[in-house]
Design a protein around this motif. Structure first.
Motif, PDB file in Angstrom:
ATOM      1  N   LEU A  52      14.542   1.218 -60.341  1.00  0.00           N
ATOM      2  CA  LEU A  52      15.310   0.188 -61.261  1.00  0.00           C
ATOM      3  C   LEU A  52      15.666  -0.759 -60.730  1.00  0.00           C
ATOM      4  CD1 LEU A  52      14.156   2.000 -64.227  1.00  0.00           C
ATOM      5  CD2 LEU A  52      12.736  -0.228 -62.855  1.00  0.00           C
ATOM      6  N   GLN A  53      16.596  -0.206 -60.606  1.00  0.00           N
ATOM      7  CA  GLN A  53      18.120  -0.961 -59.627  1.00  0.00           C
ATOM      8  C   GLN A  53      18.148  -1.821 -58.939  1.00  0.00           C
ATOM      9  OE1 GLN A  53      21.831   1.487 -59.474  1.00  0.00           O
ATOM     10  NE2 GLN A  53      21.516   3.018 -61.334  1.00  0.00           N
ATOM     11  N   GLU A  54      17.417  -1.197 -57.973  1.00  0.00           N
ATOM     12  CA  GLU A  54      17.338  -2.293 -56.736  1.00  0.00           C
ATOM     13  C   GLU A  54      16.227  -3.881 -57.394  1.00  0.00           C
ATOM     14  OE1 GLU A  54      15.350   0.131 -53.685  1.00  0.00           O
ATOM     15  OE2 GLU A  54      17.743   0.673 -53.449  1.00  0.00           O
ATOM     16  N   ALA A  55      15.315  -2.936 -58.245  1.00  0.00           N
ATOM     17  CA  ALA A  55      14.197  -4.359 -58.479  1.00  0.00           C
ATOM     18  C   ALA A  55      15.322  -5.306 -59.808  1.00  0.00           C
ATOM     19  CB  ALA A  55      12.904  -3.528 -59.019  1.00  0.00           C
ATOM     20  N   TYR A  56      15.609  -4.831 -60.534  1.00  0.00           N
ATOM     21  CA  TYR A  56      16.890  -5.369 -61.040  1.00  0.00           C
ATOM     22  C   TYR A  56      17.676  -6.742 -60.386  1.00  0.00           C
ATOM     23  CZ  TYR A  56      20.179  -7.460 -63.918  1.00  0.00           C
ATOM     24  OH  TYR A  56      21.483  -7.939 -65.239  1.00  0.00           O
ATOM     25  N   ALA A  57      18.020  -6.226 -58.921  1.00  0.00           N
ATOM     26  CA  ALA A  57      19.451  -6.482 -58.661  1.00  0.00           C
ATOM     27  C   ALA A  57      18.358  -7.862 -57.546  1.00  0.00           C
ATOM     28  CB  ALA A  57      19.655  -5.489 -57.339  1.00  0.00           C
ATOM     29  N   ALA A  58      17.169  -7.455 -56.869  1.00  0.00           N
ATOM     30  CA  ALA A  58      16.264  -8.494 -56.206  1.00  0.00           C
ATOM     31  C   ALA A  58      15.945  -9.772 -57.735  1.00  0.00           C
ATOM     32  CB  ALA A  58      15.216  -8.028 -56.050  1.00  0.00           C
ATOM     33  N   LEU A  59      15.523  -9.467 -58.806  1.00  0.00           N
ATOM     34  CA  LEU A  59      15.052  -9.999 -59.395  1.00  0.00           C
ATOM     35  C   LEU A  59      15.839 -10.880 -59.809  1.00  0.00           C
ATOM     36  CD1 LEU A  59      12.769  -7.795 -61.759  1.00  0.00           C
ATOM     37  CD2 LEU A  59      12.217  -9.472 -60.361  1.00  0.00           C
ATOM     38  N   SER A  60      17.305 -10.591 -60.411  1.00  0.00           N
ATOM     39  CA  SER A  60      18.404 -11.530 -60.120  1.00  0.00           C
ATOM     40  C   SER A  60      18.709 -12.037 -60.172  1.00  0.00           C
ATOM     41  CB  SER A  60      19.662 -10.445 -61.019  1.00  0.00           C
ATOM     42  OG  SER A  60      19.301  -9.413 -61.833  1.00  0.00           O
ATOM     43  N   ALA A  61      18.643 -11.991 -58.518  1.00  0.00           N
ATOM     44  CA  ALA A  61      18.799 -12.791 -57.500  1.00  0.00           C
ATOM     45  C   ALA A  61      17.191 -13.940 -56.851  1.00  0.00           C
ATOM     46  CB  ALA A  61      18.701 -12.353 -55.502  1.00  0.00           C
ATOM     47  N   GLY A  62      16.482 -13.658 -57.601  1.00  0.00           N
ATOM     48  CA  GLY A  62      15.682 -15.217 -57.984  1.00  0.00           C
ATOM     49  C   GLY A  62      14.759 -14.885 -57.065  1.00  0.00           C
ATOM     50  N   LYS A  63      14.921 -13.129 -56.407  1.00  0.00           N
ATOM     51  CA  LYS A  63      13.491 -13.197 -55.667  1.00  0.00           C
ATOM     52  C   LYS A  63      12.091 -12.513 -56.782  1.00  0.00           C
ATOM     53  CE  LYS A  63      16.562 -11.431 -52.233  1.00  0.00           C
ATOM     54  NZ  LYS A  63      17.239 -10.670 -51.244  1.00  0.00           N
ATOM     55  N   ARG A  64      11.117 -11.950 -55.722  1.00  0.00           N
ATOM     56  CA  ARG A  64       9.795 -12.107 -56.202  1.00  0.00           C
ATOM     57  C   ARG A  64       9.867  -9.667 -56.369  1.00  0.00           C
ATOM     58  NH1 ARG A  64       4.378 -14.929 -56.991  1.00  0.00           N
ATOM     59  NH2 ARG A  64       5.621 -16.011 -58.625  1.00  0.00           N
ATOM     60  N   VAL A  65       9.731  -9.416 -57.115  1.00  0.00           N
ATOM     61  CA  VAL A  65       9.405  -7.886 -57.073  1.00  0.00           C
ATOM     62  C   VAL A  65       7.914  -7.785 -57.357  1.00  0.00           C
ATOM     63  CG1 VAL A  65       9.961  -5.699 -57.374  1.00  0.00           C
ATOM     64  CG2 VAL A  65      11.418  -7.463 -56.622  1.00  0.00           C
ATOM     65  N   GLU A  66       7.129  -7.492 -56.555  1.00  0.00           N
ATOM     66  CA  GLU A  66       5.818  -6.471 -56.317  1.00  0.00           C
ATOM     67  C   GLU A  66       4.777  -5.925 -56.157  1.00  0.00           C
ATOM     68  OE1 GLU A  66       3.746 -10.984 -54.158  1.00  0.00           O
ATOM     69  OE2 GLU A  66       3.859 -10.707 -55.938  1.00  0.00           O
ATOM     70  N   THR A  67       4.200  -5.341 -56.444  1.00  0.00           N
ATOM     71  CA  THR A  67       3.150  -3.939 -55.922  1.00  0.00           C
ATOM     72  C   THR A  67       2.177  -4.550 -54.815  1.00  0.00           C
ATOM     73  OG1 THR A  67       3.862  -2.123 -58.105  1.00  0.00           O
ATOM     74  CG2 THR A  67       1.471  -1.563 -56.430  1.00  0.00           C
ATOM     75  N   GLU A  68       2.160  -4.157 -53.983  1.00  0.00           N
ATOM     76  CA  GLU A  68       1.016  -5.057 -53.124  1.00  0.00           C
ATOM     77  C   GLU A  68      -0.133  -4.124 -53.079  1.00  0.00           C
ATOM     78  OE1 GLU A  68       2.001  -3.638 -48.297  1.00  0.00           O
ATOM     79  OE2 GLU A  68       4.134  -5.020 -48.587  1.00  0.00           O
ATOM     80  N   ARG A  69      -1.120  -5.103 -52.890  1.00  0.00           N
ATOM     81  CA  ARG A  69      -2.143  -4.665 -53.698  1.00  0.00           C
ATOM     82  C   ARG A  69      -3.675  -5.631 -52.789  1.00  0.00           C
ATOM     83  NH1 ARG A  69      -4.758  -5.107 -58.981  1.00  0.00           N
ATOM     84  NH2 ARG A  69      -6.200  -5.381 -57.345  1.00  0.00           N
ATOM     85  N   SER A  70      -4.797  -4.891 -52.694  1.00  0.00           N
ATOM     86  CA  SER A  70      -5.680  -6.057 -51.928  1.00  0.00           C
ATOM     87  C   SER A  70      -7.041  -7.062 -53.068  1.00  0.00           C
ATOM     88  CB  SER A  70      -6.546  -4.896 -50.761  1.00  0.00           C
ATOM     89  OG  SER A  70      -7.663  -3.562 -51.775  1.00  0.00           O
ATOM     90  N   TYR A  71      -7.435  -7.955 -52.402  1.00  0.00           N
ATOM     91  CA  TYR A  71      -8.277  -7.936 -53.385  1.00  0.00           C
ATOM     92  C   TYR A  71      -9.655  -7.887 -52.724  1.00  0.00           C
ATOM     93  CZ  TYR A  71      -4.335  -9.869 -55.454  1.00  0.00           C
ATOM     94  OH  TYR A  71      -2.594  -9.395 -56.926  1.00  0.00           O
ATOM     95  N   ARG A  72     -10.237  -8.496 -53.016  1.00  0.00           N
ATOM     96  CA  ARG A  72     -12.271  -9.043 -52.478  1.00  0.00           C
ATOM     97  C   ARG A  72     -11.958 -10.309 -52.142  1.00  0.00           C
ATOM     98  NH1 ARG A  72     -14.471  -8.615 -56.953  1.00  0.00           N
ATOM     99  NH2 ARG A  72     -14.676  -9.786 -58.007  1.00  0.00           N
ATOM    100  N   THR A  73     -12.399 -10.011 -50.773  1.00  0.00           N
ATOM    101  CA  THR A  73     -12.694 -11.585 -50.030  1.00  0.00           C
ATOM    102  C   THR A  73     -14.354 -12.003 -50.306  1.00  0.00           C
ATOM    103  OG1 THR A  73     -11.043 -11.178 -48.483  1.00  0.00           O
ATOM    104  CG2 THR A  73     -12.424 -12.716 -48.176  1.00  0.00           C
ATOM    105  N   PRO A  74     -14.697 -12.636 -51.059  1.00  0.00           N
ATOM    106  CA  PRO A  74     -15.988 -13.035 -51.743  1.00  0.00           C
ATOM    107  C   PRO A  74     -16.696 -13.635 -49.868  1.00  0.00           C
ATOM    108  CG  PRO A  74     -14.623 -14.379 -51.980  1.00  0.00           C
ATOM    109  CD  PRO A  74     -13.746 -13.509 -51.924  1.00  0.00           C
ATOM    110  N   GLU A  75     -17.943 -13.141 -49.549  1.00  0.00           N
ATOM    111  CA  GLU A  75     -18.811 -13.590 -47.716  1.00  0.00           C
ATOM    112  C   GLU A  75     -18.252 -14.892 -48.434  1.00  0.00           C
ATOM    113  OE1 GLU A  75     -22.380 -11.420 -47.442  1.00  0.00           O
ATOM    114  OE2 GLU A  75     -21.331  -9.103 -47.824  1.00  0.00           O
ATOM    115  N   LYS A  76     -19.091 -15.657 -49.329  1.00  0.00           N
ATOM    116  CA  LYS A  76     -19.385 -17.155 -49.231  1.00  0.00           C
ATOM    117  C   LYS A  76     -18.149 -18.020 -50.172  1.00  0.00           C
ATOM    118  CE  LYS A  76     -24.469 -16.197 -49.387  1.00  0.00           C
ATOM    119  NZ  LYS A  76     -26.052 -16.451 -50.078  1.00  0.00           N
ATOM    120  N   PRO A  77     -18.455 -19.206 -49.563  1.00  0.00           N
ATOM    121  CA  PRO A  77     -17.251 -19.704 -50.525  1.00  0.00           C
ATOM    122  C   PRO A  77     -17.453 -19.806 -52.099  1.00  0.00           C
ATOM    123  CG  PRO A  77     -18.344 -20.799 -48.738  1.00  0.00           C
ATOM    124  CD  PRO A  77     -18.795 -19.509 -48.559  1.00  0.00           C
TER     125      PRO A  77
END
Length: 553
Positions: A52-77
């Motif tokens: 939490l402290q590390e996340a707060y420091a990063a956010l205060s410094a203007g950095k985005r803190v987010e959990t890595e996750r995968s998304y679905r990529t559709p076969e067609k446009p």
């Protein structure tokens, strides 16, 4: 110098004693579990505080803190048509156009507007479109002066959606977009609460001024950019009649370029604007406020996950159309068939209801292993293991006997479908064979089956299979999302949902063990949980390194 056998025996005996003592200590720890659990809890608490402290420091410094996750990529446009600020008196006409063209869409609704026109939200849900949270009253000052203001509106709209149409959604759009309105804290908090925030990639420009003509709206959309996935911003609020006029041409534009239309869900990768600090919204966040708010967000997510799994039985019992047969074989009333219009036109979409909400666990970092996910995907897309059965004269195949443990379930010809060398069978038949339970949610047109620690959800609106595995977080059992897979074979016949047999079994942790031709007209499929290995005697290095799992008795 060589030692005599007494010395060697003594040395060997000492080592055996050491190994035995370590094993006993380990087994005592395994048996009781209390001491290990306390140590783990303390370690996790310390790690959480530091994180939490590390996340707060990063956010205060203007950095985005987010959990890595995968998304679905559709076969067609794929294009996602989205409408903000409704529902209004214009929304039913927008729904008429979408229905005429067989196109699903996503409606980011305002809570106050839903309260004014509840019947319109119910129609949105019934016709298979997705619903997103667009705040309660769209007031920028209330939303962006502080996160507390934004969050209170989001929660209020949550309650309105659930009360009005039984909808729980995990997707949201910020009024006016996130650019210059959100800071990094907003994104972080919403992530911890299980929300996915969507801006857009194409702005139709229908709200740049009052009365933007339809031709200009179409021209704005036709400028693109036309990427593999496109998210188009439009509005169905009052005063957007020109958007309604432009909609058929916008649909035609994407169809001419080979795009597939889909509704949004949490598996769609969000379009997000850059974070820019604005003097309009001076905000300051202390470490204590950050900790408290983060904890509130996580508690909110845990509560929603607990509500979402299993499906609410009261709502699952409502409605007649498309009812499933019960696990004991009794036919429930209703059983309307899915028409080609509902199964074909709605390629993706439907309400983001409690059936889909369990996927929020991914945003909290509860992701499955890549190997398991790949295996699950392969099970759905490849069914070559049925070659032994389908090599028979499948036209004459009149019976399949499914044996799981001591249970024998007979499937007659009327219950067997063959699709590209896959056996498609009623989900209730598999439930009978497993002794599992099946529940049907009419609002999301989703059937859920649970077996052991596994859960599979068959979404008829989106033609999707979502698989989950039960995990324990603290004192709460939740289902973590393992895989989301397109499943065009889903079909509703005479009140029973038909699914690919082998894939359905594998999603529940059941392995197909053998295929046998009982006769030229009958086949036997034997399945069961994979056999467990005998207990492995641990070595000292394995125990000390912490690599050994709890022995299974």
């Amino acid at each position: 110098m060589k030692r005599g056998w007494p010395a060697r025996f003594s040395s060997m005996f000492s080592r055996v004693v050491v190994v035995a003592m370590v094993m006993v200590m380990a087994l005592v720890g395994w048996g009781s579990g209390s001491g290990g659990a306390e140590a783990k809890s303390t370690t996790e608490a310390g790690h959480g505080e530091q994180a939490l402290q590390e996340a707060y420091a990063a956010l205060s410094a203007g950095k985005r803190v987010e959990t890595e996750r995968s998304y679905r990529t559709p076969e067609k446009p794929t294009v996602y048509l989205t409408f903000d600020d409704g529902p209004s008196e214009l929304t039913p006409k927008v729904l008429d156009v979408l229905k005429e063209h067989g196109v699903p869409a996503t409606f980011f609704v305002v809570g106050a507007q839903v309260e004014a026109r509840p019947e319109v939200l119910k129609r949105i849900v019934k016709e298979g479109h997705a619903v997103g949270n667009h705040s309660y009253n769209h007031s920028y000052k209330e939303l962006y002066s502080s996160f507390e203001g934004y969050w209170s509106q989001l929660k209020r709209t949550e309650e309105v959606l659930l009360r009005t149409a039984g909808v729980r959604t995990s997707i949201a759009r910020a009024p006016g977009g996130t650019f210059s309105n959100f800071d990094h804290y907003y994104f972080y908090y919403l992530q911890e609460a299980g929300y996915h925030v969507y801006d857009w990639s194409i702005d139709s420009g229908d709200s740049r001024r009052v009365g933007v003509p339809a031709a200009e709206i179409v021209a704005n959309v036709q400028k693109g950019p036309f990427r593999h996935e496109v998210n188009v911003l439009m509005h169905d609020g009052a005063g957007h009649g020109e958007t309604l006029k432009a909609l058929p041409d916008i649909i035609r534009t994407f169809r001419d370029q080979g795009y597939t239309f889909a509704a949004m869900d949490e598996q769609v990768k969000p379009d997000r604007f850059s974070v820019v600090k604005s003097s309009r919204w001076p905000r300051h966040t202390t470490l204590e406020t950050f900790k408290t708010t983060t904890e509130d967000m996580r508690e909110h997510l845990a509560a929603r996950l607990k509500e979402a799994a299993p499906l609410d039985k009261g709502r699952a019992a409502e409605g007649l159309a498309g009812r499933l047969k019960s696990a004991d074989g009794d036919v429930l009333e209703g059983g309307a068939r899915a028409t080609a219009g509902s199964a074909g036109a709605v390629q993706s979409g439907g309400p983001v209801d409690s059936a889909g909400l369990a996927g929020l666990a991914v945003s909290a970092g509860f992701t499955g292993s890549g190997g398991a996910a790949e295996e699950a995907a392969g099970a759905v897309t490849e069914d070559s293991a049925f070659s032994t059965v389908t090599a028979m004269d499948t036209i004459r195949l009149q019976q399949v006997m499914l044996r799981i443990g001591n249970r024998l379930t007979e499937l007659e010809a009327s219950e067997l479908l063959l699709r590209e060398h896959r056996l498609i069978v009623p989900l209730r038949a598999l439930a009978e064979a497993l002794g599992a339970k099946v529940e049907w949610s009419e609002s999301s047109r989703t059937a859920a089956i649970e077996y052991g620690t596994h859960r599979a959800e068959y979404d008829l609106s989106r033609l999707q299979l979502r698989s989950y595995e039960q995990v324990r977080i603290g004192m709460t059992d939740i289902y973590r999302s393992m895989q989301v897979t397109s499943l065009p074979e889903l079909e509703l016949r005479d009140g029973s949902l038909y699914v690919p047999m082998r894939a359905a079994l594998q999603q529940l942790g059941v392995k197909v063990l053998a295929y046998e031709a009982a006769s030229e007209r009958a086949a036997v499929v034997q399945a069961g949980r994979p056999q467990r290995m005998g207990m492995l005697v641990p070595s000292v290095p394995m125990i000390l390194a912490g690599y050994l799992p709890v022995p299974e008795v």
